[in-house]
Design a protein around this motif. Structure first.
Motif, short mmCIF file in Angstrom:
data_model
loop_
_atom_site.label_atom_id
_atom_site.label_comp_id
_atom_site.label_asym_id
_atom_site.label_seq_id
_atom_site.Cartn_x
_atom_site.Cartn_y
_atom_site.Cartn_z
N TRP A 224 -2.76 10.68 10.79
CA TRP A 224 -4.04 10.48 10.11
C TRP A 224 -4.23 11.50 8.99
O TRP A 224 -4.75 11.17 7.92
CB TRP A 224 -5.20 10.54 11.10
CG TRP A 224 -5.28 9.36 11.99
CD1 TRP A 224 -5.00 9.29 13.32
CD2 TRP A 224 -5.65 8.02 11.61
NE1 TRP A 224 -5.17 8.01 13.79
CE2 TRP A 224 -5.57 7.21 12.77
CE3 TRP A 224 -6.04 7.43 10.41
CZ2 TRP A 224 -5.87 5.85 12.76
CZ3 TRP A 224 -6.33 6.08 10.39
CH2 TRP A 224 -6.25 5.29 11.55
N ASP A 225 -3.79 12.74 9.23
CA ASP A 225 -3.87 13.75 8.18
C ASP A 225 -2.99 13.36 6.99
O ASP A 225 -3.38 13.54 5.84
CB ASP A 225 -3.43 15.11 8.72
CG ASP A 225 -4.44 15.73 9.67
OD1 ASP A 225 -5.61 15.32 9.62
OD2 ASP A 225 -4.05 16.61 10.47
N ARG A 226 -1.81 12.83 7.29
CA ARG A 226 -0.94 12.39 6.20
C ARG A 226 -1.55 11.22 5.43
O ARG A 226 -1.46 11.15 4.19
CB ARG A 226 0.43 12.01 6.76
CG ARG A 226 1.25 13.21 7.21
CD ARG A 226 2.44 12.80 8.06
NE ARG A 226 3.37 11.94 7.32
CZ ARG A 226 4.38 11.29 7.89
NH1 ARG A 226 4.57 11.39 9.21
NH2 ARG A 226 5.18 10.53 7.16
N LEU A 227 -2.21 10.31 6.14
CA LEU A 227 -2.88 9.20 5.46
C LEU A 227 -3.99 9.73 4.56
O LEU A 227 -4.14 9.27 3.42
CB LEU A 227 -3.47 8.23 6.49
CG LEU A 227 -4.27 7.06 5.89
CD1 LEU A 227 -3.34 6.09 5.17
CD2 LEU A 227 -5.07 6.33 6.96
N PRO B 251 0.82 -1.21 0.00
CA PRO B 251 0.00 0.00 0.00
C PRO B 251 0.85 1.26 0.00
O PRO B 251 1.86 1.34 0.70
CB PRO B 251 -0.81 -0.12 1.30
CG PRO B 251 -0.78 -1.57 1.64
CD PRO B 251 0.52 -2.08 1.13
N ALA B 252 0.44 2.24 -0.84
CA ALA B 252 1.15 3.51 -0.87
C ALA B 252 1.15 4.13 0.52
O ALA B 252 0.17 4.09 1.24
CB ALA B 252 0.49 4.45 -1.88
N GLY B 253 2.27 4.73 0.88
CA GLY B 253 2.35 5.35 2.20
C GLY B 253 2.48 4.34 3.32
O GLY B 253 2.01 4.56 4.43
N TYR C 74 -9.92 8.12 8.30
CA TYR C 74 -8.93 9.08 7.82
C TYR C 74 -9.36 10.54 7.99
O TYR C 74 -8.55 11.46 7.81
CB TYR C 74 -8.62 8.83 6.34
CG TYR C 74 -9.85 8.90 5.45
CD1 TYR C 74 -10.34 10.12 5.00
CD2 TYR C 74 -10.51 7.75 5.06
CE1 TYR C 74 -11.47 10.18 4.19
CE2 TYR C 74 -11.62 7.80 4.26
CZ TYR C 74 -12.11 9.01 3.83
OH TYR C 74 -13.23 9.07 3.05
N GLU C 75 -10.62 10.78 8.34
CA GLU C 75 -11.09 12.15 8.46
C GLU C 75 -10.52 12.84 9.69
O GLU C 75 -10.08 12.19 10.64
CB GLU C 75 -12.62 12.21 8.48
CG GLU C 75 -13.26 12.20 7.11
CD GLU C 75 -12.87 13.40 6.25
OE1 GLU C 75 -12.19 14.32 6.75
OE2 GLU C 75 -13.24 13.41 5.07
N SER C 76 -10.56 14.17 9.69
CA SER C 76 -10.06 14.96 10.81
C SER C 76 -11.22 15.63 11.53
O SER C 76 -12.30 15.82 10.96
CB SER C 76 -9.10 16.04 10.30
OG SER C 76 -9.80 17.00 9.51
N THR C 77 -10.99 15.98 12.78
CA THR C 77 -12.04 16.68 13.53
C THR C 77 -12.35 18.03 12.90
O THR C 77 -13.50 18.48 12.92
CB THR C 77 -11.64 16.86 15.00
OG1 THR C 77 -10.35 17.48 15.06
CG2 THR C 77 -11.58 15.52 15.72
#
Length: 416
Positions: A28-31, A9-11, A393-396
Protein backbone atom coordinates in the motif's frame (compact mmCIF):
# COMPACT_ATOMS: atom_id res chain seq x y z
CA UNK A 1 -3.17 7.48 -29.24
CA UNK A 2 -5.96 5.08 -30.20
CA UNK A 3 -9.47 4.86 -28.78
CA UNK A 4 -8.65 1.72 -26.86
CA UNK A 5 -4.99 2.52 -26.46
CA UNK A 6 -4.27 -0.44 -24.22
CA UNK A 7 -2.85 1.77 -21.47
CA UNK A 8 -2.45 -0.12 -18.23
CA UNK A 9 -2.43 1.57 -14.83
CA UNK A 10 1.03 2.63 -13.71
CA UNK A 11 2.42 0.27 -11.13
CA UNK A 12 0.30 -2.65 -12.31
CA UNK A 13 2.70 -5.13 -10.69
CA UNK A 14 1.88 -3.51 -7.35
CA UNK A 15 -1.85 -3.72 -8.07
CA UNK A 16 -1.55 -7.39 -8.93
CA UNK A 17 0.41 -8.08 -5.76
CA UNK A 18 -2.18 -6.23 -3.67
CA UNK A 19 -4.91 -8.51 -4.95
CA UNK A 20 -2.82 -11.43 -3.70
CA UNK A 21 -1.64 -9.81 -0.45
CA UNK A 22 -4.13 -7.10 0.55
CA UNK A 23 -2.80 -6.96 4.12
CA UNK A 24 0.72 -6.05 3.05
CA UNK A 25 1.33 -2.49 4.29
CA UNK A 26 4.50 -2.18 2.24
CA UNK A 27 2.50 -2.71 -0.95
CA UNK A 28 0.00 0.00 0.00
CA UNK A 29 2.90 2.35 0.73
CA UNK A 30 4.33 1.59 -2.70
CA UNK A 31 0.94 2.28 -4.30
CA UNK A 32 0.71 5.62 -2.48
CA UNK A 33 4.20 6.66 -3.57
CA UNK A 34 3.51 5.73 -7.19
CA UNK A 35 -0.09 6.88 -7.57
CA UNK A 36 -0.67 9.44 -4.78
CA UNK A 37 2.69 11.03 -3.94
CA UNK A 38 3.07 14.16 -1.88
CA UNK A 39 3.25 15.26 1.74
CA UNK A 40 -0.33 16.49 2.06
CA UNK A 41 -2.77 14.17 3.82
CA UNK A 42 -6.16 14.45 2.13
CA UNK A 43 -8.78 12.87 4.38
CA UNK A 44 -11.51 14.69 2.47
CA UNK A 45 -11.97 12.51 -0.64
CA UNK A 46 -15.73 12.84 -0.21
CA UNK A 47 -15.31 16.44 -1.42
CA UNK A 48 -12.42 16.38 -3.89
CA UNK A 49 -10.12 13.38 -3.79
CA UNK A 50 -6.47 13.41 -4.79
CA UNK A 51 -6.36 12.32 -8.45
CA UNK A 52 -4.16 9.30 -9.12
CA UNK A 53 -0.94 9.79 -11.04
CA UNK A 54 -2.37 7.52 -13.76
CA UNK A 55 -5.25 9.98 -14.11
CA UNK A 56 -2.94 12.97 -14.40
CA UNK A 57 -0.72 11.16 -16.89
CA UNK A 58 -3.71 10.22 -19.06
CA UNK A 59 -4.91 13.83 -19.13
CA UNK A 60 -1.46 15.10 -20.01
CA UNK A 61 -1.07 12.41 -22.67
CA UNK A 62 -4.39 13.44 -24.21
CA UNK A 63 -2.70 16.60 -25.49
CA UNK A 64 0.07 14.79 -27.37
CA UNK A 65 0.61 15.64 -31.06
CA UNK A 66 0.09 19.37 -30.42
CA UNK A 67 -3.60 18.77 -29.94
CA UNK A 68 -3.98 22.22 -28.38
CA UNK A 69 -3.55 23.57 -31.92
CA UNK A 70 -5.85 21.01 -33.56
CA UNK A 71 -9.51 21.74 -32.62
CA UNK A 72 -11.07 18.91 -34.61
CA UNK A 73 -8.51 16.51 -33.20
CA UNK A 74 -9.54 17.51 -29.68
CA UNK A 75 -13.17 16.76 -30.47
CA UNK A 76 -12.45 13.40 -32.10
CA UNK A 77 -10.07 12.24 -29.39
CA UNK A 78 -12.47 13.48 -26.72
CA UNK A 79 -15.27 11.42 -28.25
CA UNK A 80 -13.06 8.35 -28.34
CA UNK A 81 -12.09 8.71 -24.69
CA UNK A 82 -15.69 9.38 -23.75
CA UNK A 83 -16.79 6.17 -25.45
CA UNK A 84 -14.02 4.28 -23.68
CA UNK A 85 -15.01 5.65 -20.27
CA UNK A 86 -18.66 4.79 -20.88
CA UNK A 87 -17.75 1.25 -21.87
CA UNK A 88 -15.55 0.80 -18.81
CA UNK A 89 -18.38 2.00 -16.53
CA UNK A 90 -20.84 -0.41 -18.17
CA UNK A 91 -18.36 -3.27 -17.76
CA UNK A 92 -17.85 -2.44 -14.09
CA UNK A 93 -21.44 -1.91 -13.00
CA UNK A 94 -23.73 -3.17 -15.74
CA UNK A 95 -26.63 -1.33 -17.27
CA UNK A 96 -26.44 0.91 -20.30
CA UNK A 97 -23.34 3.06 -20.72
CA UNK A 98 -23.85 6.23 -18.65
CA UNK A 99 -23.82 9.81 -19.80
CA UNK A 100 -20.66 11.67 -18.80
CA UNK A 101 -21.65 14.91 -17.14
CA UNK A 102 -19.93 17.99 -15.76
CA UNK A 103 -20.69 16.72 -12.25
CA UNK A 104 -23.50 15.63 -9.96
CA UNK A 105 -24.92 19.06 -9.14
CA UNK A 106 -25.03 20.17 -12.77
CA UNK A 107 -26.64 16.90 -13.87
CA UNK A 108 -29.32 17.31 -11.22
CA UNK A 109 -30.08 20.83 -12.40
CA UNK A 110 -30.68 19.50 -15.92
CA UNK A 111 -32.81 16.65 -14.58
CA UNK A 112 -34.83 19.08 -12.45
CA UNK A 113 -35.52 21.25 -15.52
CA UNK A 114 -36.65 18.22 -17.52
CA UNK A 115 -38.92 17.05 -14.70
CA UNK A 116 -40.35 20.53 -14.22
CA UNK A 117 -41.27 20.58 -17.91
CA UNK A 118 -42.79 17.09 -17.68
CA UNK A 119 -44.68 17.53 -14.40
CA UNK A 120 -45.57 21.20 -14.55
CA UNK A 121 -49.17 22.11 -13.84
CA UNK A 122 -51.30 24.16 -11.53
CA UNK A 123 -49.59 22.72 -8.46
CA UNK A 124 -45.86 22.43 -7.86
CA UNK A 125 -44.68 18.79 -7.95
CA UNK A 126 -43.77 17.27 -4.60
CA UNK A 127 -40.20 16.16 -3.99
CA UNK A 128 -39.76 13.54 -1.26
CA UNK A 129 -36.21 13.59 0.07
CA UNK A 130 -34.16 13.38 3.26
CA UNK A 131 -32.46 15.84 5.57
CA UNK A 132 -29.08 14.45 4.58
CA UNK A 133 -28.92 15.50 0.95
CA UNK A 134 -26.14 17.69 -0.35
CA UNK A 135 -27.23 21.35 -0.69
CA UNK A 136 -26.16 21.27 -4.34
CA UNK A 137 -28.62 18.44 -4.94
CA UNK A 138 -31.65 19.94 -3.24
CA UNK A 139 -30.95 23.41 -4.64
CA UNK A 140 -31.69 22.08 -8.12
CA UNK A 141 -35.30 21.49 -7.06
CA UNK A 142 -35.90 24.63 -5.02
CA UNK A 143 -37.54 26.64 -7.84
CA UNK A 144 -40.88 25.17 -8.85
CA UNK A 145 -41.04 22.19 -6.48
CA UNK A 146 -42.47 21.54 -3.03
CA UNK A 147 -40.41 19.41 -0.66
CA UNK A 148 -41.28 16.87 2.05
CA UNK A 149 -38.56 15.44 4.28
CA UNK A 150 -38.48 11.78 5.23
CA UNK A 151 -37.72 11.38 8.95
CA UNK A 152 -34.44 9.71 9.75
CA UNK A 153 -36.25 6.58 10.98
CA UNK A 154 -37.76 6.08 7.52
CA UNK A 155 -34.29 5.99 5.96
CA UNK A 156 -33.79 2.56 7.53
CA UNK A 157 -37.42 1.40 7.25
CA UNK A 158 -38.72 1.10 3.67
CA UNK A 159 -42.24 0.29 4.90
CA UNK A 160 -42.35 3.58 6.80
CA UNK A 161 -41.13 5.44 3.72
CA UNK A 162 -43.84 3.73 1.67
CA UNK A 163 -46.52 4.76 4.16
CA UNK A 164 -45.37 8.37 3.95
CA UNK A 165 -45.41 8.20 0.16
CA UNK A 166 -48.96 6.82 0.23
CA UNK A 167 -50.06 9.84 2.21
CA UNK A 168 -47.98 12.44 0.36
CA UNK A 169 -48.11 11.07 -3.22
CA UNK A 170 -44.72 12.49 -4.29
CA UNK A 171 -43.82 13.06 -7.91
CA UNK A 172 -40.09 12.65 -7.25
CA UNK A 173 -38.01 10.70 -4.75
CA UNK A 174 -34.45 11.97 -4.27
CA UNK A 175 -32.14 10.03 -1.94
CA UNK A 176 -28.42 9.59 -1.48
CA UNK A 177 -27.12 6.04 -1.66
CA UNK A 178 -24.51 7.06 0.92
CA UNK A 179 -25.11 10.33 2.77
CA UNK A 180 -22.51 13.05 2.52
CA UNK A 181 -23.13 14.03 6.14
CA UNK A 182 -22.57 10.92 8.23
CA UNK A 183 -21.71 8.29 5.64
CA UNK A 184 -24.94 6.38 6.29
CA UNK A 185 -25.69 3.65 3.76
CA UNK A 186 -29.33 4.06 2.73
CA UNK A 187 -31.29 1.05 1.39
CA UNK A 188 -32.33 3.07 -1.64
CA UNK A 189 -33.48 0.11 -3.73
CA UNK A 190 -35.88 -1.07 -1.04
CA UNK A 191 -37.13 2.43 -0.24
CA UNK A 192 -37.63 3.18 -3.95
CA UNK A 193 -39.67 -0.01 -4.38
CA UNK A 194 -41.86 0.86 -1.38
CA UNK A 195 -42.40 4.42 -2.55
CA UNK A 196 -43.17 3.33 -6.10
CA UNK A 197 -45.73 0.83 -4.82
CA UNK A 198 -47.53 3.73 -3.12
CA UNK A 199 -46.97 6.27 -5.91
CA UNK A 200 -46.47 4.34 -9.19
CA UNK A 201 -45.67 7.41 -11.30
CA UNK A 202 -42.89 8.65 -9.04
CA UNK A 203 -39.51 9.44 -10.61
CA UNK A 204 -36.70 7.97 -8.50
CA UNK A 205 -33.36 9.80 -8.38
CA UNK A 206 -30.37 8.27 -6.59
CA UNK A 207 -27.44 10.51 -5.68
CA UNK A 208 -24.46 8.14 -5.73
CA UNK A 209 -21.79 10.84 -5.46
CA UNK A 210 -20.54 9.47 -2.11
CA UNK A 211 -21.06 5.84 -3.13
CA UNK A 212 -19.38 5.40 -6.50
CA UNK A 213 -15.95 3.89 -6.03
CA UNK A 214 -16.99 2.30 -2.73
CA UNK A 215 -20.10 0.35 -3.68
CA UNK A 216 -21.81 -0.25 -7.05
CA UNK A 217 -24.37 2.39 -8.05
CA UNK A 218 -27.94 1.45 -7.13
CA UNK A 219 -29.27 1.22 -10.69
CA UNK A 220 -32.16 -1.16 -10.02
CA UNK A 221 -35.47 0.66 -9.68
CA UNK A 222 -34.01 4.12 -10.30
CA UNK A 223 -34.94 6.50 -13.09
CA UNK A 224 -31.69 8.41 -12.59
CA UNK A 225 -28.45 7.65 -10.82
CA UNK A 226 -25.98 10.52 -10.71
CA UNK A 227 -22.41 10.33 -9.43
CA UNK A 228 -19.06 12.11 -9.34
CA UNK A 229 -15.78 11.04 -10.85
CA UNK A 230 -13.65 13.15 -8.53
CA UNK A 231 -14.46 11.54 -5.19
CA UNK A 232 -13.87 7.87 -4.38
CA UNK A 233 -12.85 7.05 -7.94
CA UNK A 234 -9.84 9.42 -7.54
CA UNK A 235 -10.60 10.89 -10.95
CA UNK A 236 -10.39 14.46 -12.27
CA UNK A 237 -12.69 17.28 -11.14
CA UNK A 238 -15.18 18.38 -13.74
CA UNK A 239 -16.64 15.06 -14.84
CA UNK A 240 -19.43 12.84 -13.49
CA UNK A 241 -21.61 9.94 -14.56
CA UNK A 242 -25.38 9.68 -14.95
CA UNK A 243 -27.55 6.68 -15.73
CA UNK A 244 -31.12 7.16 -17.00
CA UNK A 245 -33.84 4.54 -17.24
CA UNK A 246 -35.69 3.70 -20.43
CA UNK A 247 -38.74 5.42 -18.99
CA UNK A 248 -36.80 8.60 -18.22
CA UNK A 249 -35.35 8.73 -21.72
CA UNK A 250 -38.73 8.20 -23.33
CA UNK A 251 -40.72 10.64 -21.18
CA UNK A 252 -38.20 13.47 -20.87
CA UNK A 253 -37.26 14.64 -24.38
CA UNK A 254 -35.07 17.41 -22.99
CA UNK A 255 -32.59 14.74 -21.90
CA UNK A 256 -32.30 13.01 -25.26
CA UNK A 257 -31.77 16.14 -27.31
CA UNK A 258 -28.22 16.43 -28.59
CA UNK A 259 -25.71 14.67 -30.79
CA UNK A 260 -27.44 11.61 -32.23
CA UNK A 261 -24.07 10.22 -33.32
CA UNK A 262 -23.07 9.69 -29.70
CA UNK A 263 -24.24 6.25 -28.65
CA UNK A 264 -25.39 5.46 -25.12
CA UNK A 265 -26.32 7.65 -22.21
CA UNK A 266 -28.45 10.78 -22.40
CA UNK A 267 -26.98 13.38 -24.71
CA UNK A 268 -28.94 16.12 -22.96
CA UNK A 269 -27.01 15.45 -19.74
CA UNK A 270 -23.60 15.74 -21.36
CA UNK A 271 -21.44 18.81 -21.64
CA UNK A 272 -21.62 20.51 -25.02
CA UNK A 273 -19.35 22.85 -26.92
CA UNK A 274 -15.70 23.48 -26.26
CA UNK A 275 -14.39 22.28 -22.92
CA UNK A 276 -11.46 20.34 -21.49
CA UNK A 277 -11.91 17.01 -23.29
CA UNK A 278 -8.94 15.51 -21.44
CA UNK A 279 -11.17 14.85 -18.41
CA UNK A 280 -12.62 11.85 -20.26
CA UNK A 281 -9.15 10.34 -20.59
CA UNK A 282 -8.65 11.01 -16.88
CA UNK A 283 -11.94 9.37 -15.97
CA UNK A 284 -11.12 6.33 -18.10
CA UNK A 285 -7.78 6.00 -16.27
CA UNK A 286 -9.58 6.28 -12.93
CA UNK A 287 -11.99 3.52 -13.95
CA UNK A 288 -9.06 1.38 -15.07
CA UNK A 289 -7.43 1.82 -11.67
CA UNK A 290 -10.69 1.08 -9.86
CA UNK A 291 -11.16 -2.11 -11.85
CA UNK A 292 -7.58 -3.17 -11.13
CA UNK A 293 -7.91 -2.61 -7.37
CA UNK A 294 -11.31 -4.26 -7.07
CA UNK A 295 -12.66 -5.15 -3.64
CA UNK A 296 -9.27 -4.95 -1.94
CA UNK A 297 -9.55 -1.15 -1.97
CA UNK A 298 -12.88 -1.16 -0.13
CA UNK A 299 -11.62 -3.68 2.42
CA UNK A 300 -8.53 -1.56 3.00
CA UNK A 301 -10.58 1.65 3.41
CA UNK A 302 -12.93 -0.07 5.86
CA UNK A 303 -10.04 -1.36 7.94
CA UNK A 304 -8.26 1.99 7.90
CA UNK A 305 -11.46 3.91 8.73
CA UNK A 306 -12.13 1.65 11.71
CA UNK A 307 -8.55 2.13 12.90
CA UNK A 308 -8.90 5.91 12.46
CA UNK A 309 -12.13 5.91 14.50
CA UNK A 310 -10.54 3.98 17.35
CA UNK A 311 -7.45 6.17 17.37
CA UNK A 312 -9.50 9.36 17.34
CA UNK A 313 -11.77 8.04 20.10
CA UNK A 314 -8.88 7.16 22.39
CA UNK A 315 -7.14 10.48 21.82
CA UNK A 316 -10.28 12.54 22.40
CA UNK A 317 -11.07 10.58 25.56
CA UNK A 318 -7.56 11.17 26.87
CA UNK A 319 -7.92 14.90 26.13
CA UNK A 320 -11.30 15.05 27.88
CA UNK A 321 -13.12 16.18 24.73
CA UNK A 322 -16.80 15.19 24.55
CA UNK A 323 -17.65 13.52 21.26
CA UNK A 324 -20.00 11.07 19.59
CA UNK A 325 -19.73 9.03 16.43
CA UNK A 326 -22.45 8.32 13.89
CA UNK A 327 -23.40 4.76 13.13
CA UNK A 328 -23.19 4.30 9.33
CA UNK A 329 -25.96 1.68 9.36
CA UNK A 330 -28.59 3.30 11.58
CA UNK A 331 -27.47 6.92 11.37
CA UNK A 332 -27.75 7.23 15.12
CA UNK A 333 -25.18 8.76 17.45
CA UNK A 334 -23.12 6.41 19.57
CA UNK A 335 -20.50 6.75 22.28
CA UNK A 336 -18.16 4.15 20.81
CA UNK A 337 -16.46 4.23 17.39
CA UNK A 338 -18.00 2.19 14.55
CA UNK A 339 -16.31 -1.03 13.50
CA UNK A 340 -15.07 -2.09 10.08
CA UNK A 341 -18.06 -4.31 9.32
CA UNK A 342 -20.41 -1.32 9.32
CA UNK A 343 -18.13 1.23 7.67
CA UNK A 344 -17.43 2.06 4.07
CA UNK A 345 -14.64 4.61 4.17
CA UNK A 346 -15.73 7.61 6.24
CA UNK A 347 -15.94 8.40 9.92
CA UNK A 348 -18.23 11.18 11.13
CA UNK A 349 -17.98 12.56 14.64
CA UNK A 350 -19.61 15.45 16.45
CA UNK A 351 -17.75 17.58 19.00
CA UNK A 352 -20.58 19.45 20.75
CA UNK A 353 -18.42 22.02 22.58
CA UNK A 354 -15.86 22.68 19.85
CA UNK A 355 -15.76 25.08 16.90
CA UNK A 356 -15.35 22.37 14.28
CA UNK A 357 -14.88 24.80 11.41
CA UNK A 358 -11.94 26.38 13.23
CA UNK A 359 -10.38 22.94 13.72
CA UNK A 360 -10.61 22.17 10.00
CA UNK A 361 -9.18 25.56 9.04
CA UNK A 362 -6.28 25.25 11.49
CA UNK A 363 -5.15 21.94 9.98
CA UNK A 364 -4.85 23.20 6.42
CA UNK A 365 -1.52 25.06 6.84
CA UNK A 366 -0.05 21.75 8.08
CA UNK A 367 -1.19 20.03 4.88
CA UNK A 368 -3.95 18.03 6.58
CA UNK A 369 -7.43 18.19 5.10
CA UNK A 370 -10.67 17.06 6.75
CA UNK A 371 -14.24 18.26 6.25
CA UNK A 372 -16.65 20.23 8.40
CA UNK A 373 -20.19 19.28 7.42
CA UNK A 374 -23.32 21.03 8.60
CA UNK A 375 -25.73 18.17 9.16
CA UNK A 376 -29.40 19.07 8.91
CA UNK A 377 -31.48 17.98 11.85
CA UNK A 378 -35.14 18.33 12.87
CA UNK A 379 -36.72 21.77 12.51
CA UNK A 380 -33.95 22.84 10.15
CA UNK A 381 -31.22 22.91 12.78
CA UNK A 382 -27.79 22.26 11.33
CA UNK A 383 -25.13 20.74 13.55
CA UNK A 384 -21.46 20.94 12.46
CA UNK A 385 -19.56 17.69 12.52
CA UNK A 386 -16.20 16.37 11.39
CA UNK A 387 -16.10 13.97 8.45
CA UNK A 388 -12.87 12.09 7.85
CA UNK A 389 -12.34 9.81 4.87
CA UNK A 390 -9.90 6.92 4.72
CA UNK A 391 -8.61 6.50 1.15
CA UNK A 392 -7.22 3.02 0.62
CA UNK A 393 -3.70 4.17 -0.16
CA UNK A 394 -3.09 5.99 3.12
CA UNK A 395 -0.95 4.56 5.93
CA UNK A 396 -1.67 4.32 9.63
CA UNK A 397 1.41 6.44 10.31
CA UNK A 398 0.13 9.32 8.18
CA UNK A 399 -3.41 9.00 9.52
CA UNK A 400 -2.04 9.02 13.09
CA UNK A 401 -0.20 12.24 12.28
CA UNK A 402 -3.47 13.76 11.12
CA UNK A 403 -5.32 12.60 14.25
CA UNK A 404 -2.55 13.97 16.48
CA UNK A 405 -2.78 17.36 14.77
CA UNK A 406 -6.58 17.34 14.95
CA UNK A 407 -6.71 16.62 18.68
CA UNK A 408 -3.98 19.17 19.35
CA UNK A 409 -6.01 21.80 17.49
CA UNK A 410 -9.16 21.27 19.58
CA UNK A 411 -8.15 23.36 22.65
CA UNK A 412 -7.26 26.29 20.39
CA UNK A 413 -10.42 26.15 18.27
CA UNK A 414 -12.66 27.80 20.82
CA UNK A 415 -16.11 26.92 22.05
CA UNK A 416 -19.31 26.99 20.04
Amino acid sequence: MTEASGRRPAGESVLGALRERPEDQDLWDRLRVRQFPGARINLDPGAIATPAQAVRAAMQGFWDDELFAYPEGQVQRGRAERRRARALAAALWGGDPPALTAGTSEALRTIASALSERLGGSESPLLLTSGHEHPGATAAFEPGFRAAILPDAALRDPAAAGAIAAAQRPAILLLSQVTYTIGQVIPVREIAAAVRAAAPEVFVIVDAAQALGLVPPALTGADFVVASGHKWLFGPPGVGLAWASTRARSELPLLTAGDASEEGGCAGLERRGAHDFSVYAGLAAALDLHAALGQVALKRSRTLAAWLARELHERLLAAGVAHQFFDPVTGEERETPPTADGLLATVSVTLPAVDVEAVCASLQPAGIHVRCVHERRAAGKRTPLLRLGAPCYESTARVRRAVDALVAAVPHAGRV
